[in-house]
Scaffold this active site. Structure first.
Site, PDB file in Angstrom:
ATOM      1  N   ASP A  92       0.852  -1.192   0.000  1.00  0.00           N
ATOM      2  CA  ASP A  92       0.000   0.000   0.000  1.00  0.00           C
ATOM      3  C   ASP A  92       0.886   1.238   0.000  1.00  0.00           C
ATOM      4  O   ASP A  92       2.058   1.202   0.421  1.00  0.00           O
ATOM      5  CB  ASP A  92      -0.938  -0.001   1.204  1.00  0.00           C
ATOM      6  CG  ASP A  92      -0.220   0.235   2.528  1.00  0.00           C
ATOM      7  OD1 ASP A  92       0.720  -0.537   2.821  1.00  0.00           O
ATOM      8  OD2 ASP A  92      -0.589   1.174   3.259  1.00  0.00           O
ATOM      9  N   GLU A 156      -0.042  -0.650   5.754  1.00  0.00           N
ATOM     10  CA  GLU A 156       0.958  -0.063   6.657  1.00  0.00           C
ATOM     11  C   GLU A 156       0.826   1.451   6.732  1.00  0.00           C
ATOM     12  O   GLU A 156       0.941   2.049   7.811  1.00  0.00           O
ATOM     13  CB  GLU A 156       2.363  -0.454   6.195  1.00  0.00           C
ATOM     14  CG  GLU A 156       3.466  -0.118   7.201  1.00  0.00           C
ATOM     15  CD  GLU A 156       3.997   1.306   7.078  1.00  0.00           C
ATOM     16  OE1 GLU A 156       4.630   1.791   8.041  1.00  0.00           O
ATOM     17  OE2 GLU A 156       3.771   1.946   6.027  1.00  0.00           O
TER      18      GLU A 156
END
Length: 453
Positions: A92, A156
């Site tokens: 991500d 994250e």
């Protein structure tokens, strides 16, 4: 760089690394469904699944984590009796911010001035490519000498803790003798570095309400309480006159012991405008690695263009607080919330909602795996000695892994050196750093296996 056969193999794999990084960067995998489609993140996760399976990984799985995102897991068995190494990255990314400010499209890997530009190129899709390149090079030179687990997180950057919760519920999944987190970076390009500390973080949404609805500023301004003005006062109370973070009850006077960060170099790395001073007190290393730092990430208020002459009934802000090792992030959250509520002027109503949280981390740099990494980096970087530094950012999973596997050695390396400008516009990765760190990781796995034989 080393002239060994392994180094030549890593170099020969760079065109493939660039091609695969371009494919990964093309996914708009921002794990915030209010901004980007969930399908973009799911497509990125499936790309990783396919890549791991193509490289011979077993037990490859999409893990549905409690925060509604997906992480990718795979296992590659090594020789009998070999130690197990967990390799971590995340797919991500941060949103691109102002796309118009990018010189090239943020989700299109573009080569310019010897660097590869694109959102996630360094943080942290490049980290996954680094892991894959190291393993592929080893496969061509006698095989991979350890058992390898790979975990690639899907949220994250959001700090929502999905993978930490999943790992806690399935403690056997990520168990390893050594863990290599590929999500930090060298102190600067060409200086091999492991990160010894990470600050923890808390992320809160602050809402201020003062009126039932907006009012005409000519008719009511001057007496009606303005929620936006109240919010500005609250946010201003979080900093002292010199810009130091001041959250009531939170210690902010620790000192950093280790690699120093010259102020002029920091000004250059941070691209501080001429005539603008740095904030805070103490050394630069004290401020960014050893002390808390508050940042206002965003404010909900009308844009200048189209604004009306109104006294505002409500306003919101997103506030991040980074805290150093030794400070409990849950306690820091309580102190921040209490400070914000107590700072509200005129009796304005304040609500504080926690969005994310992660604990700080401190590595044991005297552990045996660090000796193997120092040797590997020395060879990959032409005799340069490995340095240890702090990092002001947070990787919440690290503290969770420390709690789950107290005997595991944890090393933090990666591609996010200062020129990478992660989280900013025009993020980039140095192909030379990618090549050197891929070699360093391959050498590390060899030497670590030998040290455990």
């Amino acid at each position: 760089m080393s002239d060994s056969p392994l180094a030549h193999t890593v170099a020969s794999l760079q065109p493939r690394a660039r091609t695969e990084l371009a494919e990964l960067v093309a996914f708009k995998s921002v794990a915030d469904w209010d901004q980007f489609p969930r399908s973009e993140s799911e497509a990125a996760a499936n790309w990783i699944v396919d890549a791991l399976r193509a490289d011979g990984f077993q037990d490859v799985a999409l893990l549905d984590t409690p925060d509604g995102t997906q992480s990718v897991y795979g296992y590659l068995p090594g020789p009998a009796g070999a130690p197990t190494v967990l390799l971590y990255a995340h797919y991500d990314v941060q949103p691109p911010l102002d796309e118009a400010a990018w010189v090239s499209p943020p989700f299109e890997l573009t080569e310019r001035d010897g660097r590869w530009y694109g959102r996630g190129a360094a943080d942290c899709k490049g980290g996954l490519i680094m892991h894959l390149t190291a393993l592929r090079a080893l496969r061509e030179h006698g095989g991979i000498p350890v058992n390898v687990k790979v975990i690639v997180e899907g949220s994250e950057e959001q700090g929502t803790g999905g993978l930490e919760q999943y790992a806690t519920a399935h403690p056997e999944l990520l168990a390893a003798d050594t863990i290599v987190i590929g999500d930090t970076g060298n102190f600067r390009a060409g200086t091999p570095t492991v990160t010894a500390t990470l600050r923890g973080m808390t992320l809160v949404r602050v809402r201020v309400d003062a009126l039932e609805g907006n009012l005409h500023s000519g008719q009511f301004g001057g007496a009606a309480p303005d929620a936006l003005a109240a919010l500005i006062r609250i946010l201003d109370s979080l900093r002292a006159e010199d810009g130091s973070t001041t959250v009531n009850g939170l210690a902010a006077d620790a000192s950093w012991e280790g690699l120093e960060y010259p102020e002029e170099q920091f000004r250059k790395d941070a691209k501080v405008l001429d005539g603008v001073g740095l904030i805070g007190s103490g050394s630069v290393a004290d401020r960014i690695w050893a002390r808390p730092a508050v940042t206002v990430l965003g404010i909900d208020c009308p844009p200048v263009i189209g604004a009306t002459p109104s006294v505002h009934a409500g306003a919101r802000a997103l506030v991040s607080l980074r805290v150093p090792p030794g400070t409990d992030s849950a306690e820091a959250t309580k102190l921040l919330a209490a400070h914000v509520e107590n700072a509200a002027p005129w009796g304005a109503r304040v609500q504080v909602e926690q969005i994310g949280q992660g604990e700080a981390f401190r590595a044991d740099t005297g552990s045996p795996a660090y000796a193997s990494m120092a040797s590997a980096m020395r060879e990959a970087y032409d005799g340069a000695e490995m340095q240890t530094s702090g990092m002001g950012g947070s990787i919440p999973l690290c503290s969770a892994l420390t709690g789950l596997y107290p005997d595991a050695e944890i090393l933090l390396i990666g591609l996010s050196e200062p020129e990478a400008q992660i989280h900013a516009v025009n993020e980039s990765v140095s192909p030379q750093e990618l090549e050197r760190l891929s070699l360093a990781e391959a050498l590390f796995l060899q030497r670590y296996a030998e040290s455990r034989a």
